[in-house]
Write a protein that holds these residues in place. Structure first.
Motif, PDB file in Angstrom:
ATOM      1  N   ARG A 181       0.844  -1.200   0.000  1.00 13.57           N
ATOM      2  CA  ARG A 181       0.000   0.000   0.000  1.00 13.57           C
ATOM      3  C   ARG A 181       0.876   1.245   0.000  1.00 13.57           C
ATOM      4  N   LYS A 182       0.264   2.374  -0.239  1.00 19.21           N
ATOM      5  CA  LYS A 182       0.992   3.645  -0.223  1.00 19.21           C
ATOM      6  C   LYS A 182       1.497   3.926   1.183  1.00 19.21           C
ATOM      7  N   ARG A 183       2.702   4.455   1.263  1.00 13.71           N
ATOM      8  CA  ARG A 183       3.343   4.683   2.561  1.00 13.71           C
ATOM      9  C   ARG A 183       2.922   6.035   3.133  1.00 13.71           C
ATOM     10  N   GLU A 184       1.647   6.137   3.495  1.00 15.93           N
ATOM     11  CA  GLU A 184       1.141   7.421   3.975  1.00 15.93           C
ATOM     12  C   GLU A 184       0.347   7.310   5.274  1.00 15.93           C
ATOM     13  N   LYS A 185      -0.432   6.261   5.407  1.00 16.87           N
ATOM     14  CA  LYS A 185      -1.451   6.202   6.449  1.00 16.87           C
ATOM     15  C   LYS A 185      -0.886   6.332   7.862  1.00 16.87           C
ATOM     16  N   PHE A 186       0.306   5.796   8.114  1.00 14.84           N
ATOM     17  CA  PHE A 186       0.863   5.802   9.464  1.00 14.84           C
ATOM     18  C   PHE A 186       2.066   6.745   9.585  1.00 14.84           C
ATOM     19  N   LYS A 187       2.054   7.815   8.809  1.00 13.51           N
ATOM     20  CA  LYS A 187       3.152   8.784   8.848  1.00 13.51           C
ATOM     21  C   LYS A 187       3.291   9.443  10.213  1.00 13.51           C
ATOM     22  N   SER A 188       2.205   9.509  10.969  1.00 11.41           N
ATOM     23  CA  SER A 188       2.240  10.210  12.258  1.00 11.41           C
ATOM     24  C   SER A 188       3.217   9.565  13.237  1.00 11.41           C
ATOM     25  N   PHE A 189       3.551   8.282  13.029  1.00  9.08           N
ATOM     26  CA  PHE A 189       4.495   7.596  13.911  1.00  9.08           C
ATOM     27  C   PHE A 189       5.943   7.881  13.528  1.00  9.08           C
ATOM     28  N   GLY A 190       6.155   8.524  12.382  1.00  9.54           N
ATOM     29  CA  GLY A 190       7.510   8.728  11.908  1.00  9.54           C
ATOM     30  C   GLY A 190       8.087   7.423  11.375  1.00  9.54           C
ATOM     31  N   ARG A 191       9.388   7.272  11.510  1.00  9.88           N
ATOM     32  CA  ARG A 191      10.044   6.065  11.040  1.00  9.88           C
ATOM     33  C   ARG A 191       9.886   4.969  12.097  1.00  9.88           C
ATOM     34  N   TYR A 192       9.427   3.781  11.676  1.00 12.55           N
ATOM     35  CA  TYR A 192       9.208   2.744  12.673  1.00 12.55           C
ATOM     36  C   TYR A 192       9.470   1.352  12.106  1.00 12.55           C
ATOM     37  N   ILE A 193       9.781   0.437  13.041  1.00 18.37           N
ATOM     38  CA  ILE A 193       9.787  -0.991  12.746  1.00 18.37           C
ATOM     39  C   ILE A 193       8.582  -1.592  13.468  1.00 18.37           C
ATOM     40  N   LEU A 194       8.215  -2.810  13.103  1.00 12.59           N
ATOM     41  CA  LEU A 194       6.921  -3.332  13.533  1.00 12.59           C
ATOM     42  C   LEU A 194       7.033  -4.759  14.042  1.00 12.59           C
ATOM     43  N   PHE A 195       6.271  -5.048  15.096  1.00 15.75           N
ATOM     44  CA  PHE A 195       6.037  -6.422  15.529  1.00 15.75           C
ATOM     45  C   PHE A 195       4.535  -6.657  15.532  1.00 15.75           C
ATOM     46  N   VAL A 196       4.085  -7.801  15.012  1.00 15.48           N
ATOM     47  CA  VAL A 196       2.673  -8.189  15.040  1.00 15.48           C
ATOM     48  C   VAL A 196       2.569  -9.581  15.644  1.00 15.48           C
ATOM     49  N   GLY A 197       1.743  -9.719  16.665  1.00 16.48           N
ATOM     50  CA  GLY A 197       1.578 -11.026  17.304  1.00 16.48           C
ATOM     51  C   GLY A 197       1.126 -10.864  18.740  1.00 16.48           C
ATOM     52  N   GLY A 226      -0.745  -5.968  18.801  1.00 16.26           N
ATOM     53  CA  GLY A 226      -1.235  -7.197  19.410  1.00 16.26           C
ATOM     54  C   GLY A 226      -2.001  -6.873  20.678  1.00 16.26           C
ATOM     55  N   LYS A 227      -2.953  -7.708  21.002  1.00 11.54           N
ATOM     56  CA  LYS A 227      -3.793  -7.464  22.174  1.00 11.54           C
ATOM     57  C   LYS A 227      -2.944  -7.298  23.433  1.00 11.54           C
ATOM     58  N   LYS A 228      -3.261  -6.270  24.215  1.00 13.13           N
ATOM     59  CA  LYS A 228      -2.552  -6.023  25.461  1.00 13.13           C
ATOM     60  C   LYS A 228      -2.993  -7.049  26.509  1.00 13.13           C
ATOM     61  N   ASP A 229      -2.401  -8.212  26.414  1.00 10.40           N
ATOM     62  CA  ASP A 229      -2.731  -9.317  27.308  1.00 10.40           C
ATOM     63  C   ASP A 229      -2.281  -8.967  28.726  1.00 10.40           C
ATOM     64  N   GLU A 230      -3.210  -8.899  29.649  1.00  9.52           N
ATOM     65  CA  GLU A 230      -2.903  -8.478  31.015  1.00  9.52           C
ATOM     66  C   GLU A 230      -1.992  -9.447  31.754  1.00  9.52           C
ATOM     67  N   ASP A 253      -2.050  -2.225  20.850  1.00 12.96           N
ATOM     68  CA  ASP A 253      -3.162  -3.119  21.139  1.00 12.96           C
ATOM     69  C   ASP A 253      -3.581  -3.824  19.838  1.00 12.96           C
ATOM     70  N   TYR A 254      -4.765  -4.405  19.811  1.00 17.37           N
ATOM     71  CA  TYR A 254      -5.222  -5.153  18.640  1.00 17.37           C
ATOM     72  C   TYR A 254      -5.422  -4.229  17.446  1.00 17.37           C
ATOM     73  N   VAL A 255      -4.877  -4.599  16.300  1.00 17.44           N
ATOM     74  CA  VAL A 255      -5.014  -3.817  15.075  1.00 17.44           C
ATOM     75  C   VAL A 255      -5.991  -4.544  14.155  1.00 17.44           C
ATOM     76  N   PRO A 256      -7.087  -3.897  13.721  1.00 17.26           N
ATOM     77  CA  PRO A 256      -8.075  -4.549  12.854  1.00 17.26           C
ATOM     78  C   PRO A 256      -7.457  -5.019  11.548  1.00 17.26           C
ATOM     79  N   LEU A 257      -8.055  -6.047  10.973  1.00 19.17           N
ATOM     80  CA  LEU A 257      -7.555  -6.650   9.749  1.00 19.17           C
ATOM     81  C   LEU A 257      -7.368  -5.629   8.637  1.00 19.17           C
TER      82      LEU A 257
END
Length: 373
Positions: A181-197, A226-230, A253-257
């Motif tokens: 996708r176009k690299r625009e939607k999450f510009k507010s975070f600046g430069r980032y790396i990502l973990f999903v799980g 990922g869900k903030k598992d307590e 937290d949980y990110v929608p599909l």
């Protein structure tokens, strides 16, 4: 052929087993008409809603250990009774749950995703009892077993040594959703790396956070989706505070599909330092979105990713930090991994996975017991 599918891991806000169940069931329903799907969610793309049998909300898999026990009770009462009464040719479970009791004239097939509770029993102090004492009975009462990788099959043969037909069928990803996708939607975070799980200890987030603390001179953030598992989130938050990097770590937290392909596409890299996986769906989702991947050099992930990712020693924070540094400072490396990842992801699809399951069902109906090791 009359088919029953035990799909209780089909629910709102899915991750892991839920994503697998949703997509595989949808693909199978396009190939079969005489089928009943036992599920906890009506939100499934089928024209014939009469094929769905909605299970009670109380056995929703998000209910933890108690929910697991309720599902086992339901499977050995309602599902077992309905199977005996209606006598489907095959009862297929999309996960490692099933029926341990005898089933007359129905051939049960279960899916084993991983045996992590046996590999890391100190992380799964309750679940290990299910894998040690109950799952062997379900395996014994199954006609065949599907594993999601050769690594999982190897673990299955090591721990259980089942005298059953074992098939390896890789999961897929939804090509309608996961693409660059176009690299625009999450510009507010600046430069980032990502973990999903999820936040379970074997996902190795503690070492990933420690690795981030070694890169203070670089301007970037780590986003954890990922869900903030307590059970685990407070400890991870404390590690972040202890290292004084609160401004570098964002727990989403949980990110929608519908958001996932955008957050993958905008990331400088997807970092997945897991200590153990059966397969690892986020790996192919991120590669399909053109996101360079940094991940663990362990057999299951080697099997999935081939030479399309940057491998690290997941037990060594210096190795993880070094890989992140290289990816962030080397645009040619990022582009090379991006291209190779997109190409690698093309090898996986839910359509292909469903077709392989159809072949298995046909072979099971023919009564082929020959083991393929």
């Amino acid at each position: 052929m009359k088919l029953f599918i035990n799909a209780t891991h089909f629910y709102d806000k899915p991750s892991g087993l839920g994503v697998y169940t949703q997509n595989l069931v949808r693909a199978l329903l396009k190939r079969y008409s005489n089928v009943k799907v036992f599920t906890g969610n009506r939100n499934i793309e089928v024209s014939d809603l009469h094929s769905l049998v909605i299970t009670p909300r109380c056995i929703n898999p998000r209910k933890g250990t108690f929910g697991h026990l309720l599902r086992l009770l339901w499977e050995h009462s309602f599902l077992w009774i309905n199977t005996i009464k209606e006598r489907p040719d095959i009862l297929f479970s999309t996960v490692h749950e099933g029926i341990a009791l005898p089933i007359i004239k129905t051939k049960q097939i279960i899916t084993i995703h991983d045996l992590i509770a046996l590999r890391f029993p100190h992380y799964f102090k309750r679940l290990k009892y299910y894998f040690t004492y109950f799952l062997p009975a379900i395996v014994e009462n199954s006609y065949a077993i599907v594993c999601v990788s050769e690594s999982t099959k190897k673990d299955l043969l090591t721990y259980y040594k089942p005298d059953k037909q074992i098939y390896v069928v890789y999961p897929g990803y939804d090509k309608r959703i996961f693409f660059p996708r176009k690299r625009e939607k999450f510009k507010s975070f600046g430069r980032y790396i990502l973990f999903v799980g999820d936040m379970r200890p074997h996902k190795n987030l503690e070492r990933l956070i420690q690795a981030i603390s070694k890169l203070r001179h670089l301007n970037f953030k780590l986003l954890i989706a990922g869900k903030k598992d307590e059970r685990f989130y407070p400890a991870l938050e404390k590690i972040v505070k202890d290292h004084r990097i609160e401004n570098r770590i964002v727990f989403l937290d949980y990110v929608p599909l519908e958001e996932l392909p955008h957050i993958y596409s905008c990331a400088e890299a997807f970092v997945f330092p897991s200590l153990y996986e059966g397969f690892g769906l986020p790996l192919i989702e991120s590669m399909a979105c053109g996101c360079p991947v940094i991940t663990s050099d362990i057999p299951p992930i080697r099997e999935v990713c081939g030479d399309s990712v940057y491998y690290v020693d997941p037990y060594d924070t210096e190795s993880i930090a070094g890989a992140i540094y290289r990816i962030l400072t080397d645009p040619l490396l990022r582009e090379n991994l991006r291209i190779r990842g997109i190409d690698r992801a093309k090898a996986f699809s839910w359509e292909r996975s469903a077709d392989e399951h159809v072949k298995i069902f046909e072979e099971v109906m023919k009564g082929n017991f020959q083991q393929k090791l």
